[in-house]
Design a protein around this motif. Structure first.
Motif, short mmCIF file in Angstrom:
data_model
loop_
_atom_site.label_atom_id
_atom_site.label_comp_id
_atom_site.label_asym_id
_atom_site.label_seq_id
_atom_site.Cartn_x
_atom_site.Cartn_y
_atom_site.Cartn_z
N LYS A 189 0.86 -1.18 0.00
CA LYS A 189 0.00 0.00 0.00
C LYS A 189 0.90 1.22 0.00
O LYS A 189 1.97 1.22 0.60
CB LYS A 189 -0.86 0.02 1.26
CG LYS A 189 -2.05 -0.89 1.18
CD LYS A 189 -3.00 -0.61 2.35
CE LYS A 189 -3.90 -1.81 2.54
NZ LYS A 189 -3.89 -2.32 3.89
N SER A 232 9.03 5.78 10.72
CA SER A 232 10.11 5.01 11.35
C SER A 232 9.73 4.39 12.68
O SER A 232 10.39 3.45 13.12
CB SER A 232 11.34 5.90 11.56
OG SER A 232 11.78 6.39 10.33
N VAL A 233 8.72 4.92 13.35
CA VAL A 233 8.34 4.29 14.62
C VAL A 233 7.02 3.52 14.53
O VAL A 233 6.56 2.97 15.52
CB VAL A 233 8.30 5.28 15.82
CG1 VAL A 233 9.61 6.02 15.97
CG2 VAL A 233 7.15 6.24 15.70
N TYR A 234 6.41 3.46 13.35
CA TYR A 234 5.18 2.68 13.23
C TYR A 234 5.53 1.22 12.97
O TYR A 234 6.25 0.91 12.01
CB TYR A 234 4.30 3.22 12.11
CG TYR A 234 2.90 2.65 12.13
CD1 TYR A 234 1.98 3.06 13.10
CD2 TYR A 234 2.49 1.69 11.22
CE1 TYR A 234 0.70 2.53 13.14
CE2 TYR A 234 1.21 1.15 11.26
CZ TYR A 234 0.32 1.57 12.22
OH TYR A 234 -0.95 1.04 12.27
N LYS A 235 5.06 0.34 13.83
CA LYS A 235 5.38 -1.09 13.72
C LYS A 235 6.89 -1.30 13.58
O LYS A 235 7.33 -2.12 12.79
CB LYS A 235 4.64 -1.72 12.54
CG LYS A 235 3.13 -1.74 12.73
CD LYS A 235 2.45 -2.41 11.55
CE LYS A 235 0.94 -2.23 11.63
NZ LYS A 235 0.25 -3.40 12.17
N ARG A 236 7.63 -0.54 14.30
CA ARG A 236 9.10 -0.58 14.28
C ARG A 236 9.70 -0.31 12.91
O ARG A 236 10.77 -0.80 12.57
CB ARG A 236 9.61 -1.90 14.84
CG ARG A 236 9.13 -2.14 16.27
CD ARG A 236 10.01 -3.05 17.04
NE ARG A 236 9.40 -3.29 18.35
CZ ARG A 236 8.52 -4.24 18.60
NH1 ARG A 236 8.18 -5.08 17.65
NH2 ARG A 236 8.01 -4.37 19.80
N GLY A 237 9.00 0.51 12.14
CA GLY A 237 9.65 1.02 10.94
C GLY A 237 9.06 0.61 9.60
O GLY A 237 9.25 -0.51 9.16
N ASN A 286 -5.21 -0.10 7.97
CA ASN A 286 -4.60 -1.42 8.15
C ASN A 286 -3.22 -1.50 7.48
O ASN A 286 -2.88 -2.48 6.80
CB ASN A 286 -5.54 -2.50 7.61
CG ASN A 286 -5.18 -3.87 8.17
OD1 ASN A 286 -4.39 -3.99 9.12
ND2 ASN A 286 -5.73 -4.92 7.58
N GLN A 315 0.53 -2.20 6.91
CA GLN A 315 1.42 -3.25 7.41
C GLN A 315 2.88 -2.86 7.23
O GLN A 315 3.19 -1.88 6.55
CB GLN A 315 1.12 -4.56 6.68
CG GLN A 315 -0.31 -5.04 6.83
CD GLN A 315 -0.71 -5.29 8.27
OE1 GLN A 315 0.11 -5.64 9.11
NE2 GLN A 315 -1.99 -5.09 8.58
N ARG A 316 3.75 -3.69 7.81
CA ARG A 316 5.17 -3.31 7.86
C ARG A 316 5.82 -3.22 6.48
O ARG A 316 6.84 -2.55 6.32
CB ARG A 316 5.92 -4.32 8.73
CG ARG A 316 7.10 -3.70 9.41
CD ARG A 316 7.92 -4.75 10.11
NE ARG A 316 7.60 -4.83 11.51
CZ ARG A 316 8.00 -5.82 12.29
NH1 ARG A 316 8.67 -6.84 11.78
NH2 ARG A 316 7.71 -5.83 13.57
N ASN A 317 5.25 -3.89 5.49
CA ASN A 317 5.85 -3.84 4.15
C ASN A 317 5.24 -2.74 3.27
O ASN A 317 5.52 -2.67 2.09
CB ASN A 317 5.73 -5.21 3.46
CG ASN A 317 4.28 -5.62 3.31
OD1 ASN A 317 3.44 -5.28 4.15
ND2 ASN A 317 3.96 -6.32 2.25
#
Lengths: 371, 371
Positions: B51, B130-135, B106, B108-110
């Protein structure tokens, strides 16, 4: 959370062995007495001229901090920041207050944060330190079994966002982590059980022998040897995949469901430990492993009996399963719309990246919570 | 901030050269047309299944986003997050709203964040990602001169805490930064001058020839060649010292004072650009350089004339100098109680880590603002 302090001082004077260093590429972890670790050396050399800020919660301020303060001359002028205990306080509002305190104390980039507490303190304290002025150094002194075997190893820091666990955070490693098992004698049995769930998980995903030792362990508090094994398993996995692109996802076993259970109960203000949620999450994911990943019926039953015997039942009504699945959808490990799982092929062997859809998860939830 | 859009489209169709890659170890920076950069390749390969979230402000949403949207098929279904413009909105409350939107989408990390805007958007958008879901990965498309030559190079992300600039943040590099000078033709002259201050700084600390070119430049908008030189200077310094332990502090020239001025005026709700504050901060620090670091009187006068001629005067009453010094005390680069400065030995040559105390700073403030 913590009970008494008396026997703890006794233990601290009885053993005089040097703390043992865990083999780890990305983290400096020592297991043993804090007073015999490299902690003091760091305080008096690298951080000699740094201000020291100790972050504690209501429990560790009373039960641990007096001992730490009197044991280390270098902490005489440390600033103590006291945070409210509990997962529900691992939120941005609390971080904000700490950053304001940092500003008032005129904390500079070369100053040192010391996190003295359980997983909430080490996760949140690490986050607070890592984003202040683009990163202060920090040292973790985990005081709970859970934070020793899990939260303090692997460089994850984070806080919750609403019901979403660790939604905000970053990868940032402490300068040193000292796991001092003496602290464990002060813990409530419920807290020991919580940490034990992560140890069981480490056995399930990577070491049948650790799992069997835990299965047959009659002690309330696991031995240092078992703790070391559990930490070493996590540390090895993290070393091979620090940023969680592959193998590290194994450590999420039990957590896709477990985090959702925890978020769900947190919102309902039901008191529950992280480990309890993970334990029940593991059971759900064991059903999935049996269905989809080759876990044998025999091993499934061994795990099921162990978890049902060890952990008190959690009550979730079937009508709320949809909400749980919604929460899983926001777990950090998903790709696209399906939900990502690590499953067991056998006890001690796991595989990452099973993409499952709702129907099969629902079935496993029913098996776990309505039988 | 941004004026018109019409001539911009024209420019975009006139030049068809590939964007030029800046030599950089820690950052992938391209200078040239966005449509001729690697942006599209990244969108259609590495981030094909991700996304895309575009973060814009009120200005870039109107002036830049329509062009970007129509130029890249891969952005057809991108989510647009619109933030209020201005430094006063570079705060945690705004980040919080974005994280909530991420949760609703929603993310996601990717998935991929694209920051399309000036320094506020790239600094804050980088922090948010950088701090959302550890980056999450992010791409910067700076639209102002300031963010092209400064904010988007070097991996700094951050937000303000009260009057303290960039107090929260971390080092985190974008996957790609594309500096497209076509965007500059849409900027207000005040904004061009703001970015020019950072270019002057790059000349002062490391390149006499860049400084002289800027001194003699009659164009309102600096040429691509000058922009490239300014970016390359910053990029070289950052490559040698990413975490700002030494040489990178050179880039703070003018900023110890400049940030304090900016924080002070921000609290007073006086509208001022970052570059104006840096320009006046540089002048104060040039007086200090003359007193303490060997800057010659002749060069001091050249710089003073240039700054006083180029930047509108800033009014700070003497009674508030104490408050400025208090704000400097909270700058990120201090060690202990003295205040840390980078000073000029000559035009094009600077030295870091001068530890100064209040009296000498006060004197330089008086020279700058009360003559």
């Amino acid at each position: 959370m913590l009970k008494t302090f008396s026997c703890f001082v006794l233990i601290q004077t009885k053993h005089q062995f040097m703390a043992k260093q865990i083999v780890s590429k990305n983290n400096k972890i020592e297991l043993g007495m804090l007073t015999n670790s490299s902690f003091n050396l760091l305080l008096t050399t690298k951080y000699k001229n740094s201000k020291k800020i100790i972050i504690v919660d209501e429990n560790t301020e009373q039960e641990c901090w007096p001992f730490v303060l009197t044991s280390f001359e270098a902490l005489k002028e440390a600033e103590v920041i006291l945070l409210p205990a509990g997962e529900e306080n691992k939120v941005m509002e609390v971080c904000f207050q700490v950053w304001e305190a940092f500003t008032n104390y005129n904390i500079q980039r070369n100053d040192l944060v010391i996190n003295l507490g359980g997983g909430v303190i080490t996760d949140m304290g690490g986050f607070i330190a890592s984003v202040y002025k683009r990163g202060l150094d920090f040292i973790n002194i985990p005081t709970s079994l859970l934070s020793m075997v899990d939260a303090s190893v692997g460089g994850k820091t984070g806080i919750n966002l609403g019901a979403h666990k660790n939604q905000l955070g970053l990868f940032s490693s402490p300068e040193l982590t000292v796991c001092d098992p003496s602290f464990l004698s002060t813990l409530d049995p419920k807290e020991i059980l919580s940490g034990k769930a992560e140890m069981i998980k480490h056995g399930l995903i990577a070491s049948k022998s650790l799992f069997n030792e835990l299965l047959n362990d009659k002690n309330e508090i696991p031995s240092s040897k078992l703790i070391e094994e559990a930490i070493q398993i996590k540390s090895d996995i993290v070393d091979r995949d620090f940023k969680e692109n592959g193998e590290r996802k194994k450590l999420n076993f039990g957590h896709t469901i477990g985090h959702a259970i925890e978020g769900y109960l947190l919102e309902k203000q039901v008191e529950v430990t992280h480990g309890e949620c993970v334990a029940w999450g593991m059971l759900v994911e064991c059903y999935l492993s049996y269905e989809l990943a080759g876990l044998s019926l025999e091993e499934l039953e061994i795990i099921e009996n162990f978890i049902r015997k060890t952990y008190s039942e959690i009550s979730i009504v079937e009508a709320d399963f949809g909400q749980l699945i919604y929460l899983m959808g926001h777990d950090k490990k998903n790709q696209g719309e399906k939900i990502n799982f690590t499953l067991l092929n056998a006890i001690g062997k796991s595989t990452v990246d099973y993409q499952l859809d709702e129907a099969v998860i629902l079935e496993a939830l029913i098996k776990t919570f309505t039988t």
